[in-house]
Design a protein around this motif. Structure first.
Motif, short mmCIF file in Angstrom:
data_model
loop_
_atom_site.label_atom_id
_atom_site.label_comp_id
_atom_site.label_asym_id
_atom_site.label_seq_id
_atom_site.Cartn_x
_atom_site.Cartn_y
_atom_site.Cartn_z
N ARG A 1 0.83 -1.20 0.00
CA ARG A 1 0.00 0.00 0.00
C ARG A 1 0.87 1.25 0.00
O ARG A 1 0.53 2.25 -0.66
CB ARG A 1 -0.92 0.01 1.22
N THR A 2 1.97 1.19 0.71
CA THR A 2 2.90 2.33 0.72
C THR A 2 3.50 2.53 -0.67
O THR A 2 3.57 3.66 -1.18
CB THR A 2 4.02 2.10 1.75
N LEU A 3 3.96 1.44 -1.30
CA LEU A 3 4.54 1.52 -2.64
C LEU A 3 3.54 2.07 -3.66
O LEU A 3 3.91 2.84 -4.55
CB LEU A 3 5.01 0.14 -3.10
N MET A 4 2.28 1.67 -3.50
CA MET A 4 1.25 2.05 -4.46
C MET A 4 0.51 3.32 -4.02
O MET A 4 -0.64 3.55 -4.41
CB MET A 4 0.28 0.89 -4.67
N ARG A 5 1.19 4.10 -3.21
CA ARG A 5 0.70 5.43 -2.81
C ARG A 5 -0.63 5.39 -2.08
O ARG A 5 -1.56 6.17 -2.35
CB ARG A 5 0.57 6.35 -4.04
N GLY A 6 -0.76 4.46 -1.15
CA GLY A 6 -1.93 4.44 -0.29
C GLY A 6 -3.17 3.85 -0.90
O GLY A 6 -4.29 4.11 -0.42
N VAL A 7 -3.04 3.03 -1.93
CA VAL A 7 -4.21 2.39 -2.54
C VAL A 7 -4.92 1.54 -1.49
O VAL A 7 -4.29 1.01 -0.57
CB VAL A 7 -3.77 1.56 -3.77
N SER A 8 -6.21 1.40 -1.62
CA SER A 8 -6.99 0.67 -0.63
C SER A 8 -6.72 -0.84 -0.69
O SER A 8 -6.26 -1.37 -1.70
CB SER A 8 -8.48 0.92 -0.84
N ARG A 9 -7.06 -1.50 0.40
CA ARG A 9 -6.91 -2.95 0.45
C ARG A 9 -7.83 -3.61 -0.57
O ARG A 9 -7.49 -4.63 -1.17
CB ARG A 9 -7.24 -3.47 1.85
N GLN A 10 -9.02 -3.05 -0.73
CA GLN A 10 -9.97 -3.61 -1.68
C GLN A 10 -9.42 -3.57 -3.10
O GLN A 10 -9.59 -4.51 -3.88
CB GLN A 10 -11.31 -2.85 -1.61
N ALA A 11 -8.73 -2.47 -3.42
CA ALA A 11 -8.16 -2.34 -4.77
C ALA A 11 -7.04 -3.36 -4.99
O ALA A 11 -6.90 -3.93 -6.08
CB ALA A 11 -7.63 -0.92 -4.97
N ILE A 12 -6.26 -3.59 -3.95
CA ILE A 12 -5.20 -4.59 -4.05
C ILE A 12 -5.78 -5.98 -4.21
O ILE A 12 -5.32 -6.78 -5.04
CB ILE A 12 -4.28 -4.53 -2.81
N ASP A 13 -6.81 -6.29 -3.42
CA ASP A 13 -7.48 -7.58 -3.54
C ASP A 13 -8.02 -7.80 -4.95
O ASP A 13 -7.91 -8.90 -5.50
CB ASP A 13 -8.63 -7.69 -2.54
N LYS A 14 -8.58 -6.74 -5.53
CA LYS A 14 -9.14 -6.85 -6.87
C LYS A 14 -8.06 -7.16 -7.90
O LYS A 14 -8.26 -7.99 -8.80
CB LYS A 14 -9.85 -5.54 -7.24
N ARG A 15 -6.89 -6.53 -7.76
CA ARG A 15 -5.80 -6.77 -8.69
C ARG A 15 -5.24 -8.19 -8.54
O ARG A 15 -4.84 -8.81 -9.52
CB ARG A 15 -4.69 -5.74 -8.48
N VAL A 16 -5.23 -8.69 -7.31
CA VAL A 16 -4.79 -10.07 -7.10
C VAL A 16 -5.77 -11.03 -7.78
O VAL A 16 -5.37 -12.01 -8.43
CB VAL A 16 -4.68 -10.39 -5.60
N GLN A 17 -7.06 -10.76 -7.64
CA GLN A 17 -8.09 -11.63 -8.22
C GLN A 17 -8.04 -11.63 -9.74
O GLN A 17 -8.22 -12.68 -10.37
CB GLN A 17 -9.48 -11.19 -7.74
N ASP A 18 -7.79 -10.46 -10.34
CA ASP A 18 -7.78 -10.43 -11.82
C ASP A 18 -6.42 -10.82 -12.41
O ASP A 18 -6.27 -10.91 -13.63
CB ASP A 18 -8.22 -9.06 -12.35
N GLY A 19 -5.41 -11.07 -11.54
CA GLY A 19 -4.13 -11.56 -12.03
C GLY A 19 -3.11 -10.51 -12.37
O GLY A 19 -2.01 -10.83 -12.83
N SER A 20 -3.42 -9.22 -12.17
CA SER A 20 -2.47 -8.16 -12.51
C SER A 20 -1.51 -7.86 -11.37
O SER A 20 -0.62 -7.02 -11.51
CB SER A 20 -3.22 -6.88 -12.91
N LEU A 21 -1.68 -8.53 -10.22
CA LEU A 21 -0.77 -8.40 -9.09
C LEU A 21 -0.56 -9.80 -8.51
O LEU A 21 -1.52 -10.53 -8.26
CB LEU A 21 -1.36 -7.47 -8.02
N LEU A 22 0.70 -10.16 -8.36
CA LEU A 22 1.02 -11.52 -7.90
C LEU A 22 1.14 -11.56 -6.39
O LEU A 22 1.84 -10.76 -5.78
CB LEU A 22 2.36 -11.96 -8.53
N ALA A 23 0.42 -12.51 -5.77
CA ALA A 23 0.48 -12.72 -4.33
C ALA A 23 0.66 -14.20 -4.04
O ALA A 23 0.09 -15.05 -4.73
CB ALA A 23 -0.79 -12.20 -3.66
N VAL A 24 1.45 -14.50 -3.03
CA VAL A 24 1.68 -15.90 -2.62
C VAL A 24 1.35 -16.02 -1.13
O VAL A 24 1.40 -15.03 -0.39
CB VAL A 24 3.14 -16.32 -2.87
#
Length: 229
Positions: free
Chosen positions: A127-150
């Protein structure tokens, strides 16, 4: 049983010859002293029961010369001695089979991939790297595959650092690369991105993505996906 100095008690069985009288008693005090003053019938037979061999020897000496013979000496097994028993449960039943060992080795390889790729960020760091983007936005990117999470410690998501540019933005093309790999396994995606590929001249796919060579990486990902299918 033995005297105070050498055991807990002594048992003496005296049988008077010809009388048919059988007498048995237990000595809880000093057995040697008690027997030295004890008047045994003429021709008596004596049986000594003791837990310790040294006690048996001492007791035999104390009655020697006053009885015809000591008919038997019985030594009980020490109480602390335990008979070895076969385990009730076969330990081999708990050993992982080949498939389970392969799964475990896969986790180890995945963790090594992550370590060699530079580790991972936690949610707050992303969130710090992405300038305070919300958790929901990060979750959405993980779900659509544009952000990798393990999966990370305590099964919380961790985000491999290799997917971020120096300015904190996410490397473009991760979603289409994942689709080309035909895999929903984030560890498999990480493995592909982090290792040199012969189809790319032994260069790492993530490095080519960062330099904007998406088409080359996509072609390698498609071939990789076909081989893994």
């Amino acid at each position: 049983m033995a005297d105070k100095a050498q055991a807990k008690a002594a048992a003496v069985t005296a049988k008077a010859r010809g009388t048919g009288v059988l007498t048995m008693f237990t000595i809880k005090s000093d057995s040697i002293k008690a027997l030295s003053g004890f008047k045994l019938p003429a021709g008596a037979h004596v049986a000594i029961v003791s837990e310790k061999p040294e006690s048996v020897s001492a007791l035999r000496k104390s009655v020697r010369g006053r009885v015809t013979r000591v008919t038997e000496v019985i030594e009980r097994a020490p109480r602390h001695t335990q008979v070895e028993r076969e385990p009730v449960v076969d330990k081999s039943a708990f050993e992982p089979d080949a498939r389970s060992r392969a799964m475990l080795e896969g986790v180890r390889i995945a963790q090594q991939d992550l370590r060699e790729a530079g580790g991972a960020y936690d949610l707050d760091e992303v969130r710090t790297l992405m300038r305070g983007v919300s958790r929901q936005a990060i979750d959405k990117r993980v779900q659509d595959g544009s952000l990798l999470a393990v999966p990370g410690p305590s099964n919380r998501r961790s985000y491999p650092t290799l997917q971020f540019n120096r300015d904190g933005t996410v490397v473009p093309g991760l979603k289409v690369v994942r689709e080309a790999l035909q895999s929903s396994n984030s560890w498999a995606v990480l493995n592909f991105l982090a290792h040199p590929d012969v189809r790319l001249g032994n260069r790492k796919p993530i490095d080519l993505l960062k330099s904007g060579q998406l088409n080359l990486v996509l072609e390698a990902a498609r071939r990789h996906g076909e081989q893994g299918a």
